[in-house]
Design an enzyme around this catalytic site. Sequence first.
Site, PDB file in Angstrom:
ATOM      1  N   GLY A 144       6.106   6.282  -3.791  1.00 54.25           N
ATOM      2  CA  GLY A 144       5.128   5.494  -4.492  1.00 54.25           C
ATOM      3  C   GLY A 144       2.948   6.030  -4.651  1.00 54.25           C
ATOM      4  O   GLY A 144       2.245   5.957  -4.474  1.00 54.25           O
ATOM      5  N   GLY A 189      -2.051   2.928  -7.337  1.00 51.49           N
ATOM      6  CA  GLY A 189      -2.115   2.377  -6.209  1.00 51.49           C
ATOM      7  C   GLY A 189      -2.474   4.110  -4.902  1.00 51.49           C
ATOM      8  O   GLY A 189      -3.310   4.076  -4.986  1.00 51.49           O
ATOM      9  N   ILE A 190      -2.718   3.122  -3.913  1.00 55.17           N
ATOM     10  CA  ILE A 190      -2.964   3.915  -2.178  1.00 55.17           C
ATOM     11  C   ILE A 190      -2.797   5.210  -2.583  1.00 55.17           C
ATOM     12  O   ILE A 190      -3.514   6.298  -2.646  1.00 55.17           O
ATOM     13  CB  ILE A 190      -3.134   2.925  -1.234  1.00 55.17           C
ATOM     14  CG1 ILE A 190      -4.524   2.016  -1.019  1.00 55.17           C
ATOM     15  CG2 ILE A 190      -3.428   4.180  -0.399  1.00 55.17           C
ATOM     16  CD1 ILE A 190      -3.751   0.901   0.053  1.00 55.17           C
ATOM     17  N   GLY A 191      -1.160   5.597  -2.476  1.00 58.89           N
ATOM     18  CA  GLY A 191      -0.452   6.573  -2.868  1.00 58.89           C
ATOM     19  C   GLY A 191      -1.531   7.507  -4.002  1.00 58.89           C
ATOM     20  O   GLY A 191      -0.991   8.579  -3.419  1.00 58.89           O
ATOM     21  N   ASN A 213       2.327   6.676  -7.020  1.00 56.67           N
ATOM     22  CA  ASN A 213       2.083   7.201  -9.090  1.00 56.67           C
ATOM     23  C   ASN A 213       0.958   5.646  -9.104  1.00 56.67           C
ATOM     24  O   ASN A 213       0.244   5.507 -10.229  1.00 56.67           O
ATOM     25  CB  ASN A 213       3.308   6.689 -10.220  1.00 56.67           C
ATOM     26  CG  ASN A 213       3.904   5.068  -9.307  1.00 56.67           C
ATOM     27  OD1 ASN A 213       4.559   5.373  -9.101  1.00 56.67           O
ATOM     28  ND2 ASN A 213       3.555   4.503 -10.478  1.00 56.67           N
ATOM     29  N   SER A 262      -0.143  -1.805   6.935  1.00 53.53           N
ATOM     30  CA  SER A 262      -1.026  -2.890   6.567  1.00 53.53           C
ATOM     31  C   SER A 262      -1.970  -3.196   7.984  1.00 53.53           C
ATOM     32  O   SER A 262      -1.676  -3.916   8.259  1.00 53.53           O
ATOM     33  CB  SER A 262      -0.082  -3.494   5.383  1.00 53.53           C
ATOM     34  OG  SER A 262      -1.032  -4.049   5.251  1.00 53.53           O
ATOM     35  N   TYR A 284       6.524  -9.417   3.670  1.00 56.70           N
ATOM     36  CA  TYR A 284       5.853  -8.775   3.683  1.00 56.70           C
ATOM     37  C   TYR A 284       5.023  -7.657   4.834  1.00 56.70           C
ATOM     38  O   TYR A 284       5.591  -6.688   5.034  1.00 56.70           O
ATOM     39  CB  TYR A 284       4.781  -8.851   2.551  1.00 56.70           C
ATOM     40  CG  TYR A 284       3.983  -7.187   2.697  1.00 56.70           C
ATOM     41  CD1 TYR A 284       4.078  -6.330   1.276  1.00 56.70           C
ATOM     42  CD2 TYR A 284       2.687  -7.340   2.437  1.00 56.70           C
ATOM     43  CE1 TYR A 284       3.868  -5.258   1.591  1.00 56.70           C
ATOM     44  CE2 TYR A 284       2.077  -6.001   2.451  1.00 56.70           C
ATOM     45  CZ  TYR A 284       2.427  -4.902   1.710  1.00 56.70           C
ATOM     46  OH  TYR A 284       2.120  -3.877   1.742  1.00 56.70           O
TER      47      TYR A 284
END
Length: 316
Positions: A27, A31-33, A29, A156, A181
């Site tokens: 993941g 955000g945090i990643g 591409n 999270s 989530y």
Amino acid sequence: MSSTPSTLPWDVQWLPRADSSVFLVTGSNAGIGYFVAEQLSATGATVVLGSRNPAKAQIAAASIRTRVPEARVRSVRLDLADLSSLRTAVESLEVERLDAVVHNAGVALDDPPRRETKDGHELMFGTNHLGHFALTHWLMPLLSAAPAARIVTMGSFAAKSERLDLDDLQSRKDYRPKRTYGRSKSAQMYFGLELDRRLRAVGSTVASVVVHPGGALDSLTPSRPPVHTRTAGARLCGAPAALLVQGKHAGAWPAVRAVLDPTVRGGQLWGPRVFSLRGKPHREPVWKHLADTSVAARLWDASCDLTGVDLGAIHR
């Protein structure tokens, strides 16, 4: 990972070199990643961007190269919502060993309708937890081939107040997006801790570490066009929140430290220093509910059944 003496304080701006290492970030591409990958690229390591969207991964790779001209970054198609594709994805890495994987990819749904993966699992639980569970199975030979590999699971803060319902892991009886989530991220964190216990039991050289980013907002995240663009209005609106939370670039710091810092140990939880919401990364006590090994063991068994992989056969 590094020969940096453990007596030196950790500096998020001056990371140790990792020139011969290979890291996979799921993941990555956006955000945090994305920021985990960008920061790791600055160490000289080869960083592989795992993404279900090859076009977006290429854009992210190009963005990293503009910030880190010497970056050794490439991408691989990785769809955690399609368990049957994961073995092929791992084979396409074409590496002899993997020094770390950051299990970062995640799905969060705001709309009420419940959705399912290709395999018929609730989308958030199936992607966030089951996808990474199965991916770990296929990656284990590559991780075991490294001298001291790390599996870093991105949890999270939303998981701190949630409790797993082991009788309704797929949220068929009670589906509420935010709760589902939070429970999916809780499952990931249980998995990361249980995985380390099992790795230690067989004397494996691989360590499993759990991290969380605290509060990480787009409005406090520096621009990385076209991956992320922060407008002046968003910057102004987000300014008051900076007292309590931070941007996604800072949310990446605990994962980056868990990959690189030789003092980090398996079975630990790392997050932001200030109220677990913002600041530099530090070790914090494992949340009380995550220390329940009976829940972790039941989740592990259920995950084996649901994914069809046997992670019990862990390599040394």
